[in-house]
Design an enzyme around this catalytic site. Sequence first.
Site, mmCIF file in Angstrom:
data_model
loop_
_atom_site.group_PDB
_atom_site.id
_atom_site.type_symbol
_atom_site.label_atom_id
_atom_site.label_comp_id
_atom_site.label_asym_id
_atom_site.label_seq_id
_atom_site.Cartn_x
_atom_site.Cartn_y
_atom_site.Cartn_z
ATOM 1 N N LYS A 234 -4.607 -2.539 9.625
ATOM 2 C CA LYS A 234 -4.897 -2.558 8.193
ATOM 3 C C LYS A 234 -5.146 -3.954 7.649
ATOM 4 O O LYS A 234 -5.562 -4.091 6.508
ATOM 5 C CB LYS A 234 -3.707 -1.970 7.429
ATOM 6 C CG LYS A 234 -3.341 -0.547 7.829
ATOM 7 C CD LYS A 234 -4.257 0.449 7.161
ATOM 8 C CE LYS A 234 -3.728 1.862 7.315
ATOM 9 N NZ LYS A 234 -4.460 2.797 6.466
ATOM 10 N N GLU B 81 -10.801 3.626 3.349
ATOM 11 C CA GLU B 81 -9.870 4.453 2.569
ATOM 12 C C GLU B 81 -10.210 4.273 1.099
ATOM 13 O O GLU B 81 -10.233 3.155 0.587
ATOM 14 C CB GLU B 81 -8.411 4.065 2.850
ATOM 15 C CG GLU B 81 -7.981 4.425 4.271
ATOM 16 C CD GLU B 81 -6.480 4.309 4.500
ATOM 17 O OE1 GLU B 81 -5.837 3.457 3.844
ATOM 18 O OE2 GLU B 81 -5.947 5.064 5.338
ATOM 19 N N HIS C 180 -4.047 13.793 1.549
ATOM 20 C CA HIS C 180 -4.337 12.832 2.622
ATOM 21 C C HIS C 180 -3.168 12.787 3.616
ATOM 22 O O HIS C 180 -3.385 12.822 4.830
ATOM 23 C CB HIS C 180 -4.571 11.446 2.014
ATOM 24 C CG HIS C 180 -4.694 10.348 3.025
ATOM 25 N ND1 HIS C 180 -5.805 10.188 3.834
ATOM 26 C CD2 HIS C 180 -3.838 9.349 3.367
ATOM 27 C CE1 HIS C 180 -5.623 9.138 4.619
ATOM 28 N NE2 HIS C 180 -4.450 8.613 4.365
ATOM 29 N N ASP D 13 0.841 -1.197 0.000
ATOM 30 C CA ASP D 13 0.000 0.000 0.000
ATOM 31 C C ASP D 13 0.877 1.247 0.000
ATOM 32 O O ASP D 13 1.755 1.388 0.844
ATOM 33 C CB ASP D 13 -0.910 0.000 1.231
ATOM 34 C CG ASP D 13 -2.105 0.929 1.047
ATOM 35 O OD1 ASP D 13 -2.488 1.199 -0.109
ATOM 36 O OD2 ASP D 13 -2.661 1.377 2.060
ATOM 37 N N ASP E 43 -9.368 0.213 1.463
ATOM 38 C CA ASP E 43 -8.379 -0.266 2.439
ATOM 39 C C ASP E 43 -8.874 0.096 3.841
ATOM 40 O O ASP E 43 -8.497 1.109 4.408
ATOM 41 C CB ASP E 43 -7.028 0.394 2.138
ATOM 42 C CG ASP E 43 -5.946 -0.069 3.079
ATOM 43 O OD1 ASP E 43 -6.018 -1.215 3.549
ATOM 44 O OD2 ASP E 43 -5.027 0.729 3.350
ATOM 45 N N GLU F 147 -9.287 4.184 -2.431
ATOM 46 C CA GLU F 147 -8.018 4.003 -3.139
ATOM 47 C C GLU F 147 -8.251 3.385 -4.519
ATOM 48 O O GLU F 147 -9.308 2.827 -4.800
ATOM 49 C CB GLU F 147 -7.076 3.063 -2.349
ATOM 50 C CG GLU F 147 -6.794 3.547 -0.925
ATOM 51 C CD GLU F 147 -5.589 2.875 -0.285
ATOM 52 O OE1 GLU F 147 -4.756 2.278 -1.022
ATOM 53 O OE2 GLU F 147 -5.478 2.931 0.948
HETATM 54 MN MN MN Z 1 -4.312 2.592 2.631
#
Ligand code: MN
Length: 437
Positions: free
Chosen positions: A263, A209, A144, A137, A243, A211
């Site tokens: 995560k 998140e 951000h 990632d 994510d 993404e």
């Molecule tokens: Mn992420």
Amino acid sequence: MKLLNETHDPQLRSWVSSANDGGDFPIQNLPFAVFRRAGSGEAQRGGVAIGDQVLDMAAAAQTGLFEGPAQAAAQAAAQSSLNALMAMGAEASSALRLALSRALRHGAGARDKLQGCLLAQADVDYGLPCRIGDYTDFYTSIHHATAVGSLFRPDNPLLPNYKWVPIGYHGRASTIGVSGQTFPRPVGQTRAADAAEPSFGPSRRLDYELEMGIFIGRGTALGERIPIGEAERHVFGICLFNDWSARDIQAWEYQPLGPFLAKSFASTISPWIVTTEALAPYRVAFSRPPQDPQPLPYLSADFNSAHGGMDIHLQCLIQTEKMRADSEAATTLSRSNFRDSYWTVAQMVAHHSVNGCAMQPGDLLGSGTQSGPAHEQAGSILELTRGGKQPVTLPNGEQRIFLEDGDTIVMRGHCERDGAVRIGFGEVAATVLPARV
Ligand code: MN
């Protein structure tokens, strides 16, 4: 590198009439997924989206319509995962794209044979498109990084390496699922700001998140590096990627080695992978503000400067359990655009391999949360609520500081511009379940 070819012609129409209705999957898109008939025990196989249909590549590869490199790629696309197709490289998927474009066009003689290879998307279930060996990632949105950095480190939001290094960490591939994924709220260690010691329990600061997910195509051997000028030839395509993140676990665990259990409990991708070739009409210039450091030579190339960016409109939505009970559609939380990324896809790939790290077909690179320059363009709820301080109020009056059990997060993406046909990514949706205690 020539970007556009006959497959991008905005005049093309398909004999699959739903492909001409302005939706996500016109004949100019032709993204790949892995699927089977919903509820069946059938083998998974590759498919290509056309309108509201899936072209079954296992069936299409048997029709005898394709030949040479296109037929070899069709046979790879017929398998239960797309790793073999990805491994064949950009030339193979390009040959297949051209053959499919010609066979699906209005007036094509292939119609008689291909019609029986179509299934309604509404009648299929999607699987992971490939075996994902490794997941990395990145952190490519400076907006951000600055917003989150100022919450975690108010005195030092943007660390000094940010404008020099495409920052990333090695994630966990085992818990990546396809749209429709559900997962229990993660449990772990957290420490409240005013507490002397950590406590243990369900995360109370659960976040998403927004993404992009980038799939590696042709791989490399240990020791080999991918020059930035060739980086995109090692990219198969791009999907939407959520994510999921537990901010309270993250804040306590992340120093000094970066994200870990905050995560790795779930990550969700959209089923369709849009090839980099399909994105060609939406490429934009990449540049840096003059006051910022320019990328080091290994992260810089003429093609990357001229066309490195991708103009992809992103949207994040929420549907709470109450909204679902009241039959209310998901409501928008934010919109942003991948073109605002501080680093490009080519720079991510070149940087990842510069030390000799072997890249494998099917590896997944997350772009990092794509937040735009404005506050309302934030790609996470942590940013939208300014660190959990200002609740977001939904149209039905419900409020959110972080996510609650039963919340479904939906992400969508599309590209549009004058002189090209709009293409879309479909969507990724996934739902938070109560913690297992
Ligand atoms: Mn992420």
